[in-house]
Write a protein that holds these residues in place. Structure first.
Motif, mmCIF file in Angstrom:
data_model
loop_
_atom_site.group_PDB
_atom_site.id
_atom_site.type_symbol
_atom_site.label_atom_id
_atom_site.label_comp_id
_atom_site.label_asym_id
_atom_site.label_seq_id
_atom_site.Cartn_x
_atom_site.Cartn_y
_atom_site.Cartn_z
ATOM 1 N N LYS A 1 -11.178 21.849 33.682
ATOM 2 C CA LYS A 1 -11.423 22.434 32.364
ATOM 3 C C LYS A 1 -11.295 21.388 31.261
ATOM 4 O O LYS A 1 -12.083 21.375 30.306
ATOM 5 N N THR A 2 -10.325 20.479 31.397
ATOM 6 C CA THR A 2 -10.128 19.434 30.390
ATOM 7 C C THR A 2 -11.355 18.543 30.275
ATOM 8 O O THR A 2 -11.843 18.266 29.166
ATOM 9 N N TYR A 3 -11.865 18.093 31.407
ATOM 10 C CA TYR A 3 -13.060 17.235 31.387
ATOM 11 C C TYR A 3 -14.310 18.013 30.955
ATOM 12 O O TYR A 3 -15.190 17.473 30.280
ATOM 13 N N ALA A 4 -14.378 19.282 31.348
ATOM 14 C CA ALA A 4 -15.532 20.104 30.966
ATOM 15 C C ALA A 4 -15.597 20.286 29.455
ATOM 16 O O ALA A 4 -16.687 20.308 28.861
ATOM 17 N N GLU A 5 -14.442 20.401 28.820
ATOM 18 C CA GLU A 5 -14.386 20.612 27.372
ATOM 19 C C GLU A 5 -14.922 19.433 26.579
ATOM 20 O O GLU A 5 -15.369 19.595 25.433
ATOM 21 N N ILE A 6 -14.887 18.231 27.168
ATOM 22 C CA ILE A 6 -15.400 17.061 26.452
ATOM 23 C C ILE A 6 -16.806 16.697 26.923
ATOM 24 O O ILE A 6 -17.313 15.614 26.613
ATOM 25 N N GLY A 7 -17.437 17.591 27.687
ATOM 26 C CA GLY A 7 -18.847 17.439 28.020
ATOM 27 C C GLY A 7 -19.168 16.630 29.248
ATOM 28 O O GLY A 7 -20.332 16.244 29.454
ATOM 29 N N ALA A 8 -18.175 16.360 30.111
ATOM 30 C CA ALA A 8 -18.465 15.657 31.371
ATOM 31 C C ALA A 8 -19.268 16.591 32.271
ATOM 32 O O ALA A 8 -18.785 17.656 32.667
#
Length: 329
Positions: free
Chosen positions: A252-259
């Motif tokens: 979720k953390t990486y998804a939130e920054i658009g990875a």
């Protein structure tokens, strides 16, 4: 025959029947997994090889024929598997059917079962394979299939030979454990998926793997055709399986920054599991220059079967629910 093991033909027959019954009473999935996998491939073959008359039939009639083909296919492959099991016991235990003498010590070598199967290809000619397999349920399947489909003989014989060899492999493993009473000399197991460091293992009914690399949350396997396809194919690298252990909150953390990859993973896992849950991504990367296509053209139906079979293998190793594993190709 195996050194220091002497059996009469009656004893061999009795042991083979007992251990075949034991196998089908066990949870060993080799036969059942193979049947589901190759049934998909056989149906794909049929869909591409219908003759002119079959193509003129109504869809309902075609569906009925496909269903009958599936039933006959399963019976034929069961016969082939059981025939291979029978031959495995005869070759290893009889002093009349084989001039080869197998040393007890060889059974503890990590890949001795595979080496035996490769040796078998040198011991048994294609004509002997055909004479063993072109009968009973296989012959019934061939006769039924040729009524509606073209070029089916080789396809059925190749599949029958695969199941025949799988039956031999099961027989070898049973004789190794129950009669020779030894274990494979495994040097250790991987931390994440507990696969052997120094022994081939099945990942789908058509592909085997060997351990390659690991870190605490990552594991890599070398992928190759399984031993039923013969030595030349079984020893050639055709791809890699990369397995990642991930925390949902990290996804979720990486998804939130658009990875982008993590966005895809979040769509699959994010709404199902709590932040502290552990999930797994398995990537199958086939080599562009591999021997993959030398065996057969991999259709979309087989890619789907590979994903399903690999996910099942991984969930068994990890002892987790299937929805915690995503396989990509």
């Amino acid at each position: 025959m195996i050194s220091n093991h002497n059996y009469s033909q009656e004893e061999i027959s009795s042991l083979e029947q007992k251990y075949l019954k034991d196998y089908f009473s066990s949870t060993n999935p080799i036969f059942s997994d193979s049947l589901e996998y190759y049934a998909i491939l056989f149906q794909t073959f049929l869909q591409k090889h219908g003759d002119h008359d079959f193509k003129q039939l109504e869809a309902k009639k075609q569906a009925e024929i496909y269903k009958l083909e599936d039933s006959r296919f399963r019976s034929a492959m069961s016969y082939s598997f059981e025939k291979g099991h029978q031959v495995g016991f005869s070759l290893l235990l009889s002093d009349t059917l084989s001039t080869n003498n197998f040393d007890e010590k060889a059974f503890s070598k990590a890949n001795s079962n595979i080496l035996f199967l490769y040796t078998l290809d040198e011991m048994i000619s294609e004509k002997v394979y055909e004479s063993n397999l072109n009968r009973h349920n296989n012959e019934f399947l061939m006769n039924f299939t040729r009524r509606h489909f073209e070029n089916s003989y080789k396809e059925i014989m190749d599949l029958a030979k695969t199941f025949y060899k799988k039956g031999i492999m099961v027989a070898y493993d049973q004789i190794q454990k129950k009669l020779v009473k030894t274990n494979y000399d495994i040097k250790g197991f991987s931390r994440l998926l507990h696969v052997p460091y120094n022994q081939d293992f099945e990942v789908t009914p058509a592909f085997s793997a060997t351990f390659s690399l690991e870190t605490p949350a990552y594991e890599e396997w070398d992928l190759h055709w399984d031993a039923t396809y013969g030595y030349d194919l079984g020893k050639k690298l055709i791809g890699k399986v990369l397995i990642h252990q991930l925390l949902v909150k990290d996804i979720k953390t990486y998804a939130e920054i658009g990875a982008s990859t993590y966005e895809m993973l979040n769509q699959y896992f994010g709404s199902v599991f709590d932040d502290n849950e552990v999930v797994y991504l398995a990537e199958v990367n086939f080599s562009v220059n591999s021997m993959l296509q030398q065996v057969r053209v991999i259709e979309s139906s087989e890619y789907s079967a590979i994903k399903k079979a690999l996910a099942l293998s991984i969930t068994r190793q990890l002892q987790v629910n299937e929805n915690k594993v995503l396989v990509t190709i």
